[in-house]
Design a protein around this motif. Sequence first.
Motif: not given
Length: 470
Positions: A111-117, A333-344
């Motif tokens: 749910a927090a990731q949705a807020a970041f998106a 697709w190229i997606a930005k995930a709210a998991q920090g810069r070390s993700f993907g």
Amino acid sequence: MALAMSMAIGALGLELDVARDPSSAAASAAAACLWRQHYDAARQFKADFKQNPRATANKCRPGSNAMCAAAAGSSQAAVLIATSPVRYNSLQQSSPISPISAPSDAGSCAAAQAAFAAVAAAEAAVATALQAGSRTLQLSEADLFYCSPASNSLQETCRTGAGFDGSANLLLQALVNRQQQLKLRQCMPYSASLAAEQAQDMCKGTAAAASTSSSSSSSSSSSGEEREEGQAAGAKCSRSSPVLAQGGLSFKPLAGIWEAQEHIRAHGGVVTALAVQPSSLKAFLTDPANKHKPYSCSAAAAAAVGAQPHAESEGLQSSSVFVVGYDNEQNFWIAKAAQGRSFGTNGFLRIAYGECGIMDPSKTFGVQFKQPAAAAARSTGSSVVALLPTAAATPGLLYRKALQPAPPGKPANCRLYSAGSFDYVSRVARVLGVPVGTLLADNADVIRDLGQPLIGKQLLVCVQRGGQQH
């Protein structure tokens, strides 16, 4: 290719996805199949245009009974796709200054990731509308997550680990409704461990004010200049961003892949749901061999079943991501995930078309920022722009400089536009408020090949007052 591979895997992987999340998985796969039809039609249109530009373009004039005259449907989609880039990434191609901010880390709460998106979409929409960089607007994800009407239920999903459907609809609605009250990120940074009482104090502004007050008077030796800086910071945190006073944010559902791609090009990106197996995705992303490959849920499921045919499959975890780009040749697709810069890859990942519930029309939304007509007119400051229909987007500095009087013999309602390095046919048509078909028909002999860059070409742009097209 990724789409073809995922379909070739067979029914096994897709059936596993549909069984876990039938609505999103099926809707995502159906959208990808429809997209393939549109894309094939677009490729045929490009081939026809290259062979006979004028005859093909004339079919697209408004009022024509040919394929481009349809107000909606596959014809409109095919022409829009044909006149747009095959691949696009808002990080690199939207303007000389990227409207996309660096990925942040929302922790494990979906749910927090949705807020970041949602916040990422708002920031990109403002940056693209004002033709500015990603730091133009920096809203607080914590404010949206902790201070919105639905915050209690959203926080409950974080505390209990309850399911989250991945739809950012509620948060986007809260963002639009509270856009004049949302704090800046520096005033209320996000923390997954924020206590409920502390969050409420910050929502009311008391925590920020107290922090500022203590910092400005903590030492008797503090200078007057330091106290003034503290007071200025407190005043800044007591109000919303002045940027949002220049216009208004809104959002809308996006019904298809071609609409989502158009929104990415126009406003920086789209918010959509993503349902994946966390351990499977992590294993995929940490394998160096997959650095440039798109992730496919059905391929991962088929591989897991093949390796452990009697093992229970891990459940899907739904969240929201901010999609900033696409590749229509490799189908991802190229997606930005709210998991920090070390993700993907530096915080971004590739997801195959039709996979993992991505671009499910019921969970895909676009945010846009519009200025009032009077403000838009002031920002352009050009008599040439006054010719454009009121429905046109604000051309901005780059487009204002490129518009010139038409050569002798051309209608008075026409101007010349000098295409720049970031231009393509559908973008010029959208920004200057001219139908793609009209722009193509008026410039068939100049454009000739939709696969070639427009830079340096002099395009004739003809409109009539009130938005009636030439």
